[in-house]
Structures are given as C-alpha cells and as structure tokens.
Design a protein around this motif. Sequence first.
Motif, mmCIF file in Angstrom:
data_model
loop_
_atom_site.group_PDB
_atom_site.id
_atom_site.type_symbol
_atom_site.label_atom_id
_atom_site.label_comp_id
_atom_site.label_asym_id
_atom_site.label_seq_id
_atom_site.Cartn_x
_atom_site.Cartn_y
_atom_site.Cartn_z
ATOM 1 N N PRO A 11 -2.702 7.254 10.718
ATOM 2 C CA PRO A 11 -1.667 6.922 9.729
ATOM 3 C C PRO A 11 -1.820 5.484 9.254
ATOM 4 C CG PRO A 11 -0.737 6.981 11.928
ATOM 5 C CD PRO A 11 -2.141 7.498 12.055
ATOM 6 N N MET A 12 -1.631 5.283 7.967
ATOM 7 C CA MET A 12 -1.806 3.953 7.380
ATOM 8 C C MET A 12 -0.788 2.958 7.934
ATOM 9 S SD MET A 12 -3.916 2.667 5.139
ATOM 10 C CE MET A 12 -4.102 0.984 4.569
ATOM 11 N N ARG B 208 9.418 21.328 -2.211
ATOM 12 C CA ARG B 208 9.562 20.003 -2.825
ATOM 13 C C ARG B 208 10.515 19.096 -2.047
ATOM 14 N NH1 ARG B 208 5.338 21.079 -4.463
ATOM 15 N NH2 ARG B 208 4.782 21.722 -6.570
ATOM 16 N N PHE B 209 10.276 19.024 -0.755
ATOM 17 C CA PHE B 209 11.092 18.172 0.106
ATOM 18 C C PHE B 209 10.161 17.200 0.825
ATOM 19 C CE2 PHE B 209 13.531 16.747 3.666
ATOM 20 C CZ PHE B 209 14.859 16.826 3.269
ATOM 21 N N GLY B 210 10.399 15.917 0.644
ATOM 22 C CA GLY B 210 9.539 14.936 1.278
ATOM 23 C C GLY B 210 10.299 13.687 1.690
ATOM 24 N N PRO C 62 2.445 -4.566 3.872
ATOM 25 C CA PRO C 62 3.522 -3.577 3.911
ATOM 26 C C PRO C 62 3.032 -2.223 3.404
ATOM 27 C CG PRO C 62 3.839 -5.108 2.094
ATOM 28 C CD PRO C 62 2.713 -5.652 2.904
ATOM 29 N N ILE C 63 3.482 -1.167 4.072
ATOM 30 C CA ILE C 63 3.012 0.187 3.767
ATOM 31 C C ILE C 63 4.198 1.083 3.405
ATOM 32 C CG2 ILE C 63 1.658 2.148 4.592
ATOM 33 C CD1 ILE C 63 0.069 -0.449 4.704
ATOM 34 N N LEU C 64 4.050 1.835 2.329
ATOM 35 C CA LEU C 64 4.964 2.931 2.020
ATOM 36 C C LEU C 64 4.210 4.231 2.254
ATOM 37 C CD1 LEU C 64 6.804 1.907 -1.285
ATOM 38 C CD2 LEU C 64 7.638 1.743 1.064
ATOM 39 N N THR C 65 4.652 5.014 3.213
ATOM 40 C CA THR C 65 3.997 6.284 3.531
ATOM 41 C C THR C 65 4.797 7.431 2.925
ATOM 42 O OG1 THR C 65 3.097 5.429 5.596
ATOM 43 C CG2 THR C 65 3.251 7.809 5.383
ATOM 44 N N ILE C 66 4.101 8.282 2.192
ATOM 45 C CA ILE C 66 4.722 9.441 1.555
ATOM 46 C C ILE C 66 4.402 10.682 2.371
ATOM 47 C CG2 ILE C 66 4.985 10.739 -0.587
ATOM 48 C CD1 ILE C 66 5.614 7.743 -0.825
ATOM 49 N N GLY C 67 5.421 11.414 2.780
ATOM 50 C CA GLY C 67 5.239 12.643 3.533
ATOM 51 C C GLY C 67 5.869 13.825 2.821
ATOM 52 N N SER C 68 5.479 15.025 3.226
ATOM 53 C CA SER C 68 5.974 16.243 2.577
ATOM 54 C C SER C 68 6.044 17.370 3.579
ATOM 55 C CB SER C 68 5.045 16.629 1.421
ATOM 56 O OG SER C 68 5.339 17.932 0.960
ATOM 57 N N ILE C 69 7.032 18.216 3.426
ATOM 58 C CA ILE C 69 7.165 19.357 4.326
ATOM 59 C C ILE C 69 6.300 20.537 3.897
ATOM 60 C CG2 ILE C 69 9.095 20.491 3.146
ATOM 61 C CD1 ILE C 69 10.261 21.005 5.971
ATOM 62 N N SER C 70 5.878 20.563 2.646
ATOM 63 C CA SER C 70 5.255 21.772 2.090
ATOM 64 C C SER C 70 3.890 22.083 2.684
ATOM 65 C CB SER C 70 5.126 21.638 0.571
ATOM 66 O OG SER C 70 4.292 20.554 0.227
ATOM 67 N N VAL D 22 0.855 -1.184 0.000
ATOM 68 C CA VAL D 22 0.000 0.000 0.000
ATOM 69 C C VAL D 22 0.890 1.233 0.000
ATOM 70 C CG1 VAL D 22 -1.736 1.329 1.266
ATOM 71 C CG2 VAL D 22 -1.855 -1.172 1.236
ATOM 72 N N ILE D 23 0.630 2.160 -0.925
ATOM 73 C CA ILE D 23 1.322 3.449 -0.946
ATOM 74 C C ILE D 23 0.346 4.486 -0.417
ATOM 75 C CG2 ILE D 23 2.468 5.187 -2.350
ATOM 76 C CD1 ILE D 23 3.246 2.982 -4.299
ATOM 77 N N SER D 24 0.676 5.108 0.703
ATOM 78 C CA SER D 24 -0.223 6.049 1.367
ATOM 79 C C SER D 24 0.353 7.470 1.303
ATOM 80 C CB SER D 24 -0.414 5.627 2.833
ATOM 81 O OG SER D 24 -1.266 6.525 3.506
ATOM 82 N N ASP D 25 -0.327 8.336 0.563
ATOM 83 C CA ASP D 25 0.075 9.740 0.467
ATOM 84 C C ASP D 25 -0.512 10.481 1.663
ATOM 85 O OD1 ASP D 25 0.543 12.384 -0.098
ATOM 86 O OD2 ASP D 25 -0.312 12.352 -2.116
ATOM 87 N N GLU D 26 0.339 10.879 2.604
ATOM 88 C CA GLU D 26 -0.124 11.520 3.836
ATOM 89 C C GLU D 26 0.422 12.934 3.983
ATOM 90 O OE1 GLU D 26 0.428 8.856 7.142
ATOM 91 O OE2 GLU D 26 -0.582 7.200 6.110
#
Length: 226
Positions: free
Chosen positions: A42-43, A68-70, A51-59, A24-28
């Motif tokens: 949170p996923m 564009r930093f994550g 298995p989980i891939l969590t995507i995070g971002s500072i913006s 699972v790819i989770s855009d958080e």
Amino acid sequence: MWECVPARAFEEDAEAASKLGMLVISDEAYGHLVFGSNPFVPMGVYGEIAPILTIGSISKRWLVPGWRFGWIVMCDPNDILQKHGVAESIKNYHNIGVVPPTLTLGAITRILAETPEDFYSNTINLLRKAAGICYAGLREIPCFTPYKSQGSMFLMAKLNMSFLEGINNDMEFCTRLAREESVVVLPGEALGLKNWVRVTFAVEISALEDGLSRIKAFCFRNAKQQ
C-alpha cells in the motif's frame, strides 16, 4: 499491462512528490487482488515521505460491481493535508455528495466485518487460474503477444496487425470481433495504447475458454495468407 511494481518504485514516487511539494493519490481498488511474485504494497506506508490519499472500492475485492461504494484514506502523519485544508475540503465534499442506496449502506458493515477469509483466498485462486488460461490461450494465436497479469481481472495483449487481413488497428479488430463472434474486448486506444487490447478473465472458466476459442477462430479466419 497490470503488473505488481516493486516497492522501491513506489518509494521513489513518494520521494519525487515530496521534492515537488505534491501529494500522491493512489488508486488501490485492485490492491488486494494480487497473485504474482511481487506482493501488494500500500502506498500509505510512504506517508512519512509525502502525504498520501488512498482510494479504495468495495466493488473489486468483494465482487459487487455496480455498487459504487468506496472510500478515501489520508496517510498524513506530518499533518500537511490538515494544515492546508485538504482534509476539510474532502469532508465538505462528502457532506454534499450523493448518499449510496439504503440497501448498500445496510450491507456494508457485515460485508467488511463478516466476510470469511476463505472468500478472499478462493477469489485469488480463481483469478490466478483464469489469468493463466487466458495467457496460454492468447499465446496460441500468432497475432497476439500477451503479457502475464500479476493481479486485477484482466491482461493486456499487443496486436501484430501484419498477421491480419483487412484489419488496420485495434478499434477495427474489437468492432469486428464483437460483431462476428459476440466477444467484447477493450481496444487499447481507449487506454492510450494503440494496437493493444485488454482482455477480461473474470468470468466462469467455461465462458473464458469459449471466448478464447472464438477469438482464435476470428483471428485465423482473418489471417493473411502466407
């Protein structure tokens, strides 16, 4: 609509992924910008299931658009991603990826470690207030059916084209609104939602109120005569 989904729905997603042998790819990126009745879950808490891939971002949470930093966080307690080389592939990709500007790299540590807690609470309170104003303002316009946002920086509203004269779809609505009132909203067609619009409320309250009044004037000026 951007709504906070009940936690059970996320658990069901993880269970479905497990049955299909998928990750699972989770855009958080908006995960911490929640102000509705349902809390952010949170996923990654379902990593034992799949298995989980969590995507995070500072913006978003730190309000620095354009940086564009994550990051990518692997929630893989059963080592499935490790065994199949996914973790190594991600590391290799980052080794050849573009490095963020020095200014950004220098600021990241302090931003993550030293941002005071009241910054986060103030941001949530401002977004909650702006979301309420945006929702109430759009409800006053007959051609809109807005949906309350429970998080993020925007809400979705359905357009009833039967109320408008000479405007046939959301693309025409947004194009003419920008041309005639200098107000930009995103046509739903860009998101796969025909005759919807996405309205951002992450602006100064005075600018938001001005934008809503312009949208209202545009809609009444182009309303069908009853």
